[in-house]
Design a protein around this motif. Structure first.
Motif, PDB file in Angstrom:
ATOM      1  N   LEU A 139      49.388  47.160  54.964  1.00  0.00           N
ATOM      2  CA  LEU A 139      49.268  46.859  56.389  1.00  0.00           C
ATOM      3  C   LEU A 139      49.721  45.459  56.774  1.00  0.00           C
ATOM      4  N   VAL A 140      49.401  44.450  55.931  1.00  0.00           N
ATOM      5  CA  VAL A 140      49.674  43.059  56.341  1.00  0.00           C
ATOM      6  C   VAL A 140      50.558  42.303  55.355  1.00  0.00           C
ATOM      7  N   GLY A 141      51.024  42.959  54.313  1.00  0.00           N
ATOM      8  CA  GLY A 141      51.899  42.302  53.346  1.00  0.00           C
ATOM      9  C   GLY A 141      51.155  41.901  52.087  1.00  0.00           C
ATOM     10  N   PRO A 142      51.919  41.671  51.006  1.00  0.00           N
ATOM     11  CA  PRO A 142      51.293  41.392  49.702  1.00  0.00           C
ATOM     12  C   PRO A 142      50.408  40.148  49.670  1.00  0.00           C
ATOM     13  N   GLU A 143      50.841  39.037  50.225  1.00  0.00           N
ATOM     14  CA  GLU A 143      50.037  37.810  50.128  1.00  0.00           C
ATOM     15  C   GLU A 143      48.750  37.901  50.934  1.00  0.00           C
ATOM     16  N   ALA A 144      48.860  38.325  52.190  1.00  0.00           N
ATOM     17  CA  ALA A 144      47.661  38.447  53.031  1.00  0.00           C
ATOM     18  C   ALA A 144      46.742  39.536  52.495  1.00  0.00           C
ATOM     19  N   GLY A 145      47.318  40.636  52.005  1.00  0.00           N
ATOM     20  CA  GLY A 145      46.511  41.712  51.432  1.00  0.00           C
ATOM     21  C   GLY A 145      45.738  41.253  50.213  1.00  0.00           C
ATOM     22  N   GLU A 146      46.378  40.438  49.386  1.00  0.00           N
ATOM     23  CA  GLU A 146      45.715  39.891  48.202  1.00  0.00           C
ATOM     24  C   GLU A 146      44.542  38.995  48.612  1.00  0.00           C
ATOM     25  N   ARG A 147      44.749  38.155  49.628  1.00  0.00           N
ATOM     26  CA  ARG A 147      43.658  37.277  50.106  1.00  0.00           C
ATOM     27  C   ARG A 147      42.489  38.101  50.640  1.00  0.00           C
ATOM     28  N   ILE A 148      42.795  39.133  51.422  1.00  0.00           N
ATOM     29  CA  ILE A 148      41.731  39.992  51.974  1.00  0.00           C
ATOM     30  C   ILE A 148      40.937  40.637  50.845  1.00  0.00           C
ATOM     31  N   ALA A 149      41.641  41.196  49.866  1.00  0.00           N
ATOM     32  CA  ALA A 149      40.958  41.853  48.745  1.00  0.00           C
ATOM     33  C   ALA A 149      40.151  40.851  47.931  1.00  0.00           C
ATOM     34  N   ARG A 150      40.719  39.655  47.718  1.00  0.00           N
ATOM     35  CA  ARG A 150      40.046  38.656  46.888  1.00  0.00           C
ATOM     36  C   ARG A 150      38.741  38.192  47.529  1.00  0.00           C
ATOM     37  N   TRP A 151      38.767  37.819  48.823  1.00  0.00           N
ATOM     38  CA  TRP A 151      37.554  37.268  49.434  1.00  0.00           C
ATOM     39  C   TRP A 151      36.531  38.345  49.751  1.00  0.00           C
ATOM     40  N   THR A 152      36.993  39.539  50.124  1.00  0.00           N
ATOM     41  CA  THR A 152      36.049  40.647  50.325  1.00  0.00           C
ATOM     42  C   THR A 152      35.370  40.975  48.999  1.00  0.00           C
ATOM     43  N   GLY A 153      36.159  41.060  47.947  1.00  0.00           N
ATOM     44  CA  GLY A 153      35.608  41.341  46.625  1.00  0.00           C
ATOM     45  C   GLY A 153      34.649  40.268  46.153  1.00  0.00           C
ATOM     46  N   ALA A 183      28.357  41.060  35.138  1.00  0.00           N
ATOM     47  CA  ALA A 183      29.766  41.400  35.394  1.00  0.00           C
ATOM     48  C   ALA A 183      30.108  41.216  36.863  1.00  0.00           C
ATOM     49  N   ALA A 184      29.193  41.567  37.764  1.00  0.00           N
ATOM     50  CA  ALA A 184      29.440  41.369  39.196  1.00  0.00           C
ATOM     51  C   ALA A 184      29.540  39.883  39.519  1.00  0.00           C
ATOM     52  N   LEU A 185      28.663  39.071  38.920  1.00  0.00           N
ATOM     53  CA  LEU A 185      28.737  37.624  39.135  1.00  0.00           C
ATOM     54  C   LEU A 185      30.047  37.070  38.588  1.00  0.00           C
ATOM     55  N   ALA A 186      30.466  37.548  37.415  1.00  0.00           N
ATOM     56  CA  ALA A 186      31.742  37.109  36.847  1.00  0.00           C
ATOM     57  C   ALA A 186      32.908  37.522  37.745  1.00  0.00           C
ATOM     58  N   ALA A 187      32.840  38.724  38.337  1.00  0.00           N
ATOM     59  CA  ALA A 187      33.891  39.171  39.252  1.00  0.00           C
ATOM     60  C   ALA A 187      33.941  38.279  40.486  1.00  0.00           C
ATOM     61  N   ALA A 188      32.781  37.878  40.994  1.00  0.00           N
ATOM     62  CA  ALA A 188      32.740  36.997  42.172  1.00  0.00           C
ATOM     63  C   ALA A 188      33.380  35.644  41.835  1.00  0.00           C
ATOM     64  N   VAL A 189      33.051  35.106  40.674  1.00  0.00           N
ATOM     65  CA  VAL A 189      33.619  33.812  40.265  1.00  0.00           C
ATOM     66  C   VAL A 189      35.118  33.941  40.054  1.00  0.00           C
ATOM     67  N   ARG A 190      35.551  35.028  39.411  1.00  0.00           N
ATOM     68  CA  ARG A 190      36.979  35.242  39.169  1.00  0.00           C
ATOM     69  C   ARG A 190      37.754  35.355  40.476  1.00  0.00           C
ATOM     70  N   GLU A 191      37.204  36.094  41.438  1.00  0.00           N
ATOM     71  CA  GLU A 191      37.880  36.251  42.716  1.00  0.00           C
ATOM     72  C   GLU A 191      37.910  34.934  43.494  1.00  0.00           C
ATOM     73  N   ALA A 192      36.814  34.173  43.462  1.00  0.00           N
ATOM     74  CA  ALA A 192      36.775  32.895  44.159  1.00  0.00           C
ATOM     75  C   ALA A 192      37.782  31.921  43.570  1.00  0.00           C
ATOM     76  N   ALA A 193      37.987  32.014  42.254  1.00  0.00           N
ATOM     77  CA  ALA A 193      38.947  31.126  41.585  1.00  0.00           C
ATOM     78  C   ALA A 193      40.385  31.635  41.746  1.00  0.00           C
ATOM     79  N   GLY A 194      40.540  32.852  42.271  1.00  0.00           N
ATOM     80  CA  GLY A 194      41.876  33.404  42.481  1.00  0.00           C
ATOM     81  C   GLY A 194      42.546  33.880  41.216  1.00  0.00           C
ATOM     82  N   LYS A 195      41.761  34.311  40.227  1.00  0.00           N
ATOM     83  CA  LYS A 195      42.329  34.776  38.953  1.00  0.00           C
ATOM     84  C   LYS A 195      42.340  36.283  38.875  1.00  0.00           C
TER      85      LYS A 195
END
Length: 195
Positions: A139-153, A183-195
């Motif tokens: 819907l919004v392109g790869p970069e914006a879509g990645e940001r949406i998925a990362r911060w929502t996640g 694992a959920a906490l690790a996923a939150a940290v990973r997403e916040a770090a953008g990895k």
């Protein structure tokens, strides 16, 4: 079709720990129900991937479930989204059939519905996280879509870790929830770090 070859499967130590803790707390009958639901879930993904002509390179199994890796870019956003949602759809279909079969099958139906619901949470690597990423990228392109998925996640994973910790606290220590909470906490940290 691709030539048949052995599919590499990687299983994390956390998965075995969760399996053992779940077995100790809930018994082998409930473990068999959960593992059957998980196998049907993964079979739904695999079947649709095969029908779409995608090659699964390897499967990794961890605390948050299994993940099938395929060649990057081998499917369009829509086709990959179909494959991602096939696992939860298989569980919802099985759960519905089991409810129709009557009372003795209600625990198994519940396992299928719970697995589908958990996997639809918008946290990567869960199906809901990947589905959100694919839809947003379309819907919004790869970069914006990645940001949406990362911060929502990130926020959803953090919320899941807090909820699981609260359940452990209130239940007096359901330790089989500790690995998924970690694992959920690790996923939150990973997403916040953008990895």
């Amino acid at each position: 079709m691709y030539p048949r070859r052995k599919l590499p499967i990687k299983i994390s130590g956390g998965f075995w720990l969760l399996l053992g803790w779940f077995l100790l707390g809930n018994g082998w009958e409930m473990l068999a129900v959960i593992l059957t639901a998980a196998c049907i879930h993964e079979a739904g993904h695999w079947l649709v991937l095969r029908l779409l002509g995608a090659e699964v390179r390897f499967v990794s199994i961890g605390v948050l479930g299994a993940e099938m890796q395929m060649l990057p870019g081998s499917l369009s956003y829509g086709r990959e989204l179909t494959a991602v949602l096939a696992g939860p759809a298989a569980n919802l279909l099985c759960g519905t059939v089991l409810i129709a079969c009557g009372t003795p099958w209600l625990p198994a139906a519940g396992a299928h519905f719970a697995l589908a619901g958990f996997n639809l949470l918008p946290i990567r690597p869960l199906d809901g996280g990947r589905a959100l990423q694919l839809a947003a990228m379309f819907l919004v392109g790869p970069e914006a879509g990645e940001r949406i998925a990362r911060w929502t996640g990130c926020y959803c994973a953090l919320g899941l870790a807090v909820c699981l910790t609260a359940v452990m606290w209130r239940s007096g220590g359901s330790l089989w929830l500790l690995p998924p909470a970690a694992a959920a906490l690790a996923a939150a940290v990973r997403e916040a770090a953008g990895k």
